[in-house]
Design a protein around this motif. Structure first.
Motif, PDB file in Angstrom:
ATOM      1  N   ALA A  56       0.838  -1.209   0.000  1.00 50.68           N
ATOM      2  CA  ALA A  56       0.000   0.000   0.000  1.00 50.68           C
ATOM      3  C   ALA A  56       0.869   1.254   0.000  1.00 50.68           C
ATOM      4  CB  ALA A  56      -0.921   0.005   1.214  1.00 50.68           C
ATOM      5  N   TRP A  57       0.413   2.282  -0.717  1.00 59.49           N
ATOM      6  CA  TRP A  57       1.085   3.577  -0.712  1.00 59.49           C
ATOM      7  C   TRP A  57       0.532   4.410   0.448  1.00 59.49           C
ATOM      8  CZ3 TRP A  57       5.331   4.829  -3.230  1.00 59.49           C
ATOM      9  CH2 TRP A  57       5.666   4.146  -4.411  1.00 59.49           C
ATOM     10  N   VAL A  58       1.439   4.878   1.303  1.00 67.19           N
ATOM     11  CA  VAL A  58       1.048   5.648   2.485  1.00 67.19           C
ATOM     12  C   VAL A  58       1.684   7.041   2.404  1.00 67.19           C
ATOM     13  CG1 VAL A  58       1.027   5.721   4.998  1.00 67.19           C
ATOM     14  CG2 VAL A  58       1.008   3.506   3.825  1.00 67.19           C
ATOM     15  N   PRO A  59       0.904   8.121   2.527  1.00 62.88           N
ATOM     16  CA  PRO A  59       1.482   9.463   2.470  1.00 62.88           C
ATOM     17  C   PRO A  59       2.216   9.798   3.761  1.00 62.88           C
ATOM     18  CG  PRO A  59      -0.860   9.600   2.943  1.00 62.88           C
ATOM     19  CD  PRO A  59      -0.566   8.139   2.686  1.00 62.88           C
ATOM     20  N   GLY A  60       3.166  10.723   3.653  1.00 55.84           N
ATOM     21  CA  GLY A  60       3.900  11.129   4.843  1.00 55.84           C
ATOM     22  C   GLY A  60       4.841  12.275   4.558  1.00 55.84           C
ATOM     23  N   MET A  61       5.674  12.572   5.541  1.00 59.92           N
ATOM     24  CA  MET A  61       6.720  13.589   5.372  1.00 59.92           C
ATOM     25  C   MET A  61       8.030  12.986   5.848  1.00 59.92           C
ATOM     26  SD  MET A  61       5.603  16.300   8.338  1.00 59.92           S
ATOM     27  CE  MET A  61       5.469  15.831  10.078  1.00 59.92           C
ATOM     28  N   ALA A  62       9.087  13.307   5.114  1.00 58.16           N
ATOM     29  CA  ALA A  62      10.390  12.697   5.362  1.00 58.16           C
ATOM     30  C   ALA A  62      11.405  13.744   5.795  1.00 58.16           C
ATOM     31  CB  ALA A  62      10.900  11.993   4.107  1.00 58.16           C
ATOM     32  N   SER A  63      12.305  13.313   6.667  1.00 55.52           N
ATOM     33  CA  SER A  63      13.429  14.150   7.071  1.00 55.52           C
ATOM     34  C   SER A  63      14.722  13.454   6.676  1.00 55.52           C
ATOM     35  CB  SER A  63      13.416  14.375   8.585  1.00 55.52           C
ATOM     36  OG  SER A  63      14.647  14.962   9.015  1.00 55.52           O
ATOM     37  N   VAL A  64      15.505  14.133   5.844  1.00 60.63           N
ATOM     38  CA  VAL A  64      16.870  13.701   5.565  1.00 60.63           C
ATOM     39  C   VAL A  64      17.761  14.667   6.319  1.00 60.63           C
ATOM     40  CG1 VAL A  64      18.641  13.303   3.817  1.00 60.63           C
ATOM     41  CG2 VAL A  64      16.230  12.892   3.263  1.00 60.63           C
ATOM     42  N   GLY A  65      18.441  14.184   7.349  1.00 69.86           N
ATOM     43  CA  GLY A  65      19.222  15.124   8.140  1.00 69.86           C
ATOM     44  C   GLY A  65      19.982  14.476   9.268  1.00 69.86           C
ATOM     45  N   ARG A  66      20.536  15.317  10.113  1.00 71.39           N
ATOM     46  CA  ARG A  66      21.400  14.873  11.213  1.00 71.39           C
ATOM     47  C   ARG A  66      20.758  15.067  12.581  1.00 71.39           C
ATOM     48  NH1 ARG A  66      26.501  14.038   9.186  1.00 71.39           N
ATOM     49  NH2 ARG A  66      26.960  14.957   7.145  1.00 71.39           N
ATOM     50  N   ASN A  67      19.463  15.402  12.611  1.00 65.97           N
ATOM     51  CA  ASN A  67      18.790  15.629  13.901  1.00 65.97           C
ATOM     52  C   ASN A  67      19.590  16.600  14.775  1.00 65.97           C
ATOM     53  OD1 ASN A  67      16.383  13.985  13.761  1.00 65.97           O
ATOM     54  ND2 ASN A  67      17.737  12.214  13.788  1.00 65.97           N
ATOM     55  N   VAL A  68      19.907  17.750  14.185  1.00 67.04           N
ATOM     56  CA  VAL A  68      20.820  18.692  14.845  1.00 67.04           C
ATOM     57  C   VAL A  68      20.254  19.244  16.158  1.00 67.04           C
ATOM     58  CG1 VAL A  68      22.021  19.354  12.743  1.00 67.04           C
ATOM     59  CG2 VAL A  68      19.917  20.554  13.380  1.00 67.04           C
ATOM     60  N   THR A  69      18.935  19.194  16.323  1.00 64.98           N
ATOM     61  CA  THR A  69      18.353  19.684  17.574  1.00 64.98           C
ATOM     62  C   THR A  69      18.841  18.866  18.765  1.00 64.98           C
ATOM     63  OG1 THR A  69      16.395  20.543  16.447  1.00 64.98           O
ATOM     64  CG2 THR A  69      16.160  20.068  18.805  1.00 64.98           C
TER      65      THR A  69
END
Length: 315
Positions: A237-250
């Motif tokens: 199934a195709w599921v919508p979402g939002m992606a983070s490509v990063g280093r979690n700098v917080t």
């Protein structure tokens, strides 16, 4: 579609019994320019009642010609993805030539005799800038001379968008800059990466935004650091979402780059599941927040933007 590996020299058993239309290229990404070549080749094949064959390579030629370490090359379309895209373009026979130093050293005439004639080409189709040796002597303008009337040659002109050449290099640069919108426009489809879901730090759950951590294969080109609107194919199934490509700098400095995806309205345990990630739209760059509260507020805003974008797309 049938797929073959050619470990040079060409084994005569791999020669098609009937003549074929043979398209040539590395085809990384199978972008709109490549699709124009394949479409022209398909037209030739249909007109002549022949199969459409494609000859490509197992690794980027730069690995041999420029000594680039094979493990460092990040592709727009690693082999499984390239095979799927070729099938979508109506290819009947797909040949992966293993790009060995011996193959790279072939003189232009030997390449034509052993591989193009060897694969029973009635017509050879390639882009205007295709080369098979030194550019000055092994180009599409000289190919009819090497062919010596044994096959026809069709050269597909340059494909342009916004006055610029559509190229794999341009797409790679766009992805590295996070501009998936431009990359998708040049590809003619939404860019994809893959990978299994792996365990992360589980911090997203404590923030109210649980994430699926995707282990992207080293050979695949991940878009640059940023926040994106995506769709994820998981368990059919195709599921919508939002992606983070990063280093979690917080949460600290010097962290590795990771891919974390918050899937909307999705609570299933999918650890270990294979995924395909479709990159739809760039939202923003990575931001370091003073604490969790600021990050949560931003994530809420990102989700609202993502859902609005997906609604416009009809997803």
């Amino acid at each position: 579609m049938k797929v073959f590996d050619i470990l040079p020299p060409l084994d005569a058993a791999l020669r098609p019994k009937k003549p074929v239309v043979l398209a040539l290229g590395f085809f990384d990404g199978v972008h709109l320019g490549h699709q124009a070549v394949l479409r022209r080749a398909r037209q030739e094949a249909d007109r002549r009642g022949l199969a459409l064959a494609v000859m490509t390579f197992d690794v980027h030629p730069a690995v041999i010609y420029r000594g680039v370490p094979a493990a460092s090359v990040r592709y727009l379309s690693p082999r499984p993805r390239k095979e799927a895209l070729m099938a979508d373009c109506g290819v009947d026979l797909l040949y992966f030539v293993h790009f060995t130093p011996e193959f790279a050293a072939l003189a232009p005439q030997a390449f034509v005799d052993q591989y193009l004639v060897g694969l029973n080409a009635a017509v050879v189709v390639a882009g205007f800038d295709y080369t098979y040796g030194k550019r000055a002597v092994a180009n599409m303008a000289t190919l009819p001379t090497y062919a010596a009337a044994r096959f026809a040659v069709v050269t597909v002109p340059e494909a342009l968008q916004d006055g610029q050449k559509i190229s794999s290099t341009r797409i790679r640069k766009a992805l590295d800059a996070g501009d998936v919108d431009l990359a998708n426009g040049l590809l003619g489809y939404a860019y994809r990466t893959s990978g299994p879901v792996v365990h992360g730090e589980a911090r997203g759950r404590t923030l109210g935004f649980p994430t699926a951590n995707i282990d992207t294969p080293a050979a695949e080109r991940l878009p640059g650091i940023g926040i994106y609107v995506v769709r994820v194919l998981v368990r059919g199934a195709w599921v919508p979402g939002m992606a983070s490509v990063g280093r979690n700098v917080t949460f600290g400095a010097g962290r590795p780059v990771t891919l974390e995806i918050n899937l909307f309205d999705f609570n299933t345990d999918i650890y270990g599941a294979a995924t395909q990630v479709e990159w739809l739209h760039y939202l923003r760059g990575e931001v370091k927040f003073d604490g969790a509260a600021g990050l949560i507020a931003q994530l809420q805003h990102d989700q609202a933007e993502s859902e609005a974008y997906l609604k416009e797309l009809g997803n």
